[in-house]
Design an enzyme around this catalytic site. Structure first.
Site, PDB file in Angstrom:
ATOM      1  N   TRP A   1      48.031  16.127  52.978  1.00 49.61           N
ATOM      2  CA  TRP A   1      48.345  16.087  51.548  1.00 49.61           C
ATOM      3  C   TRP A   1      49.538  16.962  51.168  1.00 49.61           C
ATOM      4  CZ3 TRP A   1      48.226  21.140  50.533  1.00 49.61           C
ATOM      5  CH2 TRP A   1      47.418  21.925  51.352  1.00 49.61           C
ATOM      6  N   ASN A   2      50.042  17.833  52.072  1.00 51.70           N
ATOM      7  CA  ASN A   2      50.994  18.858  51.605  1.00 51.70           C
ATOM      8  C   ASN A   2      52.387  18.307  51.277  1.00 51.70           C
ATOM      9  OD1 ASN A   2      51.373  18.491  54.360  1.00 51.70           O
ATOM     10  ND2 ASN A   2      51.987  20.610  54.715  1.00 51.70           N
TER      11      ASN A   2
ATOM     12  N   LYS B   1      45.693   6.308  57.073  1.00 53.04           N
ATOM     13  CA  LYS B   1      44.526   6.970  56.458  1.00 53.04           C
ATOM     14  C   LYS B   1      45.070   8.286  55.922  1.00 53.04           C
ATOM     15  CE  LYS B   1      40.677   9.445  55.995  1.00 53.04           C
ATOM     16  NZ  LYS B   1      41.230  10.497  55.142  1.00 53.04           N
ATOM     17  N   HIS B   2      45.184   8.353  54.607  1.00 51.99           N
ATOM     18  CA  HIS B   2      45.772   9.557  54.004  1.00 51.99           C
ATOM     19  C   HIS B   2      44.673  10.552  53.639  1.00 51.99           C
ATOM     20  CE1 HIS B   2      49.135  11.718  52.641  1.00 51.99           C
ATOM     21  NE2 HIS B   2      49.806  10.762  52.036  1.00 51.99           N
ATOM     22  N   ALA B   3      45.082  11.792  53.355  1.00 51.72           N
ATOM     23  CA  ALA B   3      44.122  12.790  52.878  1.00 51.72           C
ATOM     24  C   ALA B   3      43.543  12.309  51.551  1.00 51.72           C
ATOM     25  CB  ALA B   3      44.828  14.129  52.688  1.00 51.72           C
TER      26      ALA B   3
ATOM     27  N   SER C   1      45.243  19.605  60.880  1.00 47.47           N
ATOM     28  CA  SER C   1      44.798  20.869  61.463  1.00 47.47           C
ATOM     29  C   SER C   1      44.592  20.737  62.974  1.00 47.47           C
ATOM     30  CB  SER C   1      43.490  21.302  60.817  1.00 47.47           C
ATOM     31  OG  SER C   1      42.473  20.414  61.240  1.00 47.47           O
TER      32      SER C   1
ATOM     33  N   GLU D   1      50.941  16.479  65.236  1.00 46.84           N
ATOM     34  CA  GLU D   1      51.746  17.523  64.593  1.00 46.84           C
ATOM     35  C   GLU D   1      50.736  18.397  63.856  1.00 46.84           C
ATOM     36  OE1 GLU D   1      53.233  19.699  62.364  1.00 46.84           O
ATOM     37  OE2 GLU D   1      54.122  18.167  61.068  1.00 46.84           O
ATOM     38  N   LEU D   2      50.424  19.565  64.446  1.00 49.60           N
ATOM     39  CA  LEU D   2      49.295  20.356  63.941  1.00 49.60           C
ATOM     40  C   LEU D   2      49.775  21.619  63.227  1.00 49.60           C
ATOM     41  CD1 LEU D   2      47.072  19.739  67.098  1.00 49.60           C
ATOM     42  CD2 LEU D   2      47.280  18.360  65.030  1.00 49.60           C
TER      43      LEU D   2
ATOM     44  N   GLU E   1      46.593  30.587  61.133  1.00 47.57           N
ATOM     45  CA  GLU E   1      47.539  29.991  60.187  1.00 47.57           C
ATOM     46  C   GLU E   1      47.011  30.263  58.779  1.00 47.57           C
ATOM     47  OE1 GLU E   1      47.919  25.615  59.979  1.00 47.57           O
ATOM     48  OE2 GLU E   1      50.030  25.994  59.542  1.00 47.57           O
TER      49      GLU E   1
END
Ligand SMILES: O=CCCC(=O)O
Length: 454
Positions: free
Chosen positions: A132-133, A156-158, A209, A230-231, A358
């Protein structure tokens, strides 16, 4: 089990909209349609795909304000930053519209054959699980090269940016992409696990994440499907004695505070050598005090809330635990719902959550290093590997570390950032695979060896 999603504006805390999750039949039919479309789409010319990219950029230009408002409403990003996000997506369209043809052209390799080359062929339907960022940028970063390479995509989005997911699907439709090229699905984790196992899904990409990455990679691995991950990140920002703070102070503060600190590549650990430490801390404090928290829809707002209250709760816990271990709060550490005050911490040790985890918010731990070697050594103590940045006028010294930095990126006198022209991705717990540039468009292709004797 929940079968709906409710989106909430994190600034006002008001509900925006409720969406029903798609049932299994709907998801199946979306997958079948994406697969059917792939069989056609893979035969369209690159020229036609690039024409659609340019059209997509134009539609985003026309709808820019509305799209940016949707981002700000759903995840609290200040409107000017939301507008920049849409513009960056447009620039990505432009980049691949110009370069895709070259990037996907057959690559001749001389052998004893009359002709031998690599042919870059699409794989099929690719599933993307996105965060979502940067709700438009992260999706486009995957979708534009992947679709232009001849694949079709399912997103599949947040859940908290479901409105953005649907808006992106509509953008592709409006730009003239055939139905099935890009489809968003509203689904829970179980449905996604099942989808990954379906033979029509050929590969999976996830930005999110570390735990989500491990879980999706395990499922994909069970079915022998390629993943790009990509975490998280915990980028170090090293400030050496001779850093040009007059020129770079804004960049340095932005490296941590943009998007309220909710960026995987943000500077999350500041490591500052002794002689410049006091001056740096004073100037950092001064800049942070100038951030303007407020309504994300107002142009003068430079800092919004976090995207959800639970994210601010997590940060509060990480900061409080660090304080219990001896960190000193210079400013900040108050929370109100989804708002977390920009926070500066000193007296950091490597055992503290703000150093080793993080922290996805506006929190800046500032550590003192004895000298440059010590600064690089502290910086390298991380499980993550997205990027490192260093600010110094000793370019040769900084260059000597190119070979020793284990991350996916190393920026000297610039914040770590993504750029359509440059590969983007991490190492270690930050994931694997590359997005953007020529590397990104070649991730979801079959690099097929062709050997011909006449
Ligand atoms: O959260 C990751 C940052 C995304 C980007 O700037 O490409």
């Amino acid at each position: 089990m929940k079968n709906s999603i409710k989106t909430v504006n994190p600034y006002t805390n008001h509900a925006i909209k409720t969406y029903q999750l798609y049932d299994a039949n709907t998801i199946d039919s979306i997958l079948n349609s994406a697969h059917a479309q792939f069989r056609e789409w893979r035969h369209t010319s690159i020229k036609e795909r690039c024409r659609l990219l340019s059209h997509l950029a134009q539609i985003m230009e026309d709808d820019k304000q509305e799209l940016a408002e949707l981002i700000s409403q759903e995840m609290g990003k200040p409107i000017l930053q939301s507008i920049s996000e849409i513009e960056k997506c447009q620039s990505l369209c432009d980049f691949y519209a110009v370069n895709a043809d070259d990037f996907l052209a057959d690559e001749l390799i001389e052998t004893e054959a009359s002709e031998s080359f690599i042919s870059y062929d699409p794989l099929g339907v690719i599933l993307a699980i996105m965060p979502w960022n940067y709700p438009f940028w992260q999706v486009m970063r995957f979708a534009l090269p992947t679709i232009t390479a001849g694949n079709t995509a399912i997103l599949k989005h947040a859940a908290n940016v479901t409105g953005c997911a649907i808006a992106i699907e509509k953008l592709f439709e409006k730009a003239g992409y055939p139905k099935g090229c890009f489809t968003a699905i509203l689904a829970d984790h179980d449905a996604i696990e099942k989808l990954i196992g379906n033979e029509l899904i050929k590969a999976v990409t996830l930005t999110g994440s570390e735990n989500a990455g491990k879980s999706i990679a395990a499922t994909a691995g069970k079915h022998l499907k390629k993943t790009v991950l990509e975490l998280g990140g915990n980028n170090a920002c090293i400030i050496l004695d001779d850093a040009d703070l007059d020129t770079y102070m804004d960049t340095i503060v932005n490296a941590r505070m943009q998007n309220a600190g909710q960026s995987c590549i943000a500077a999350k650990r500041f490591i500052v050598t002794e002689a410049i430490y006091d001056e740096f801390l004073d100037r950092f404090k001064e800049k942070v005090a100038q951030l303007n928290y407020g309504d994300p829809t107002h142009a003068e707002t430079t800092l919004g809330p976090l995207a959800q209250k639970k994210f601010a709760d997590t940060i509060k816990k990480q900061v409080d635990e660090s304080v219990a271990l001896g960190a000193k709060i210079v400013v900040g550490n108050t929370q109100q719902n989804a708002y977390f005050e920009p926070t500066i911490l000193t007296e950091i040790t490597e055992a503290m959550p703000v150093f080793k985890e993080e922290v996805f918010g506006p929190v800046a731990p500032i550590m003192k290093a004895k000298n440059a070697d010590n600064a690089f050594e502290i910086a390298s103590n991380s499980r993550f590997g997205l990027g490192t940045m260093v600010f110094t006028q000793s370019i040769e010294l900084a260059q000597r570390h190119i070979a020793t930095i284990d991350d996916g990126a190393y920026f000297i006198n610039e914040l770590v950032k993504s750029d359509p022209r440059l590969p983007f991705g991490g190492t270690k717990a930050s994931g694997y695979g590359r997005e953007l540039s020529k590397e990104g468009i070649q991730e979801f292709v079959n690099k097929k060896t062709v050997y011909i004797n006449h």
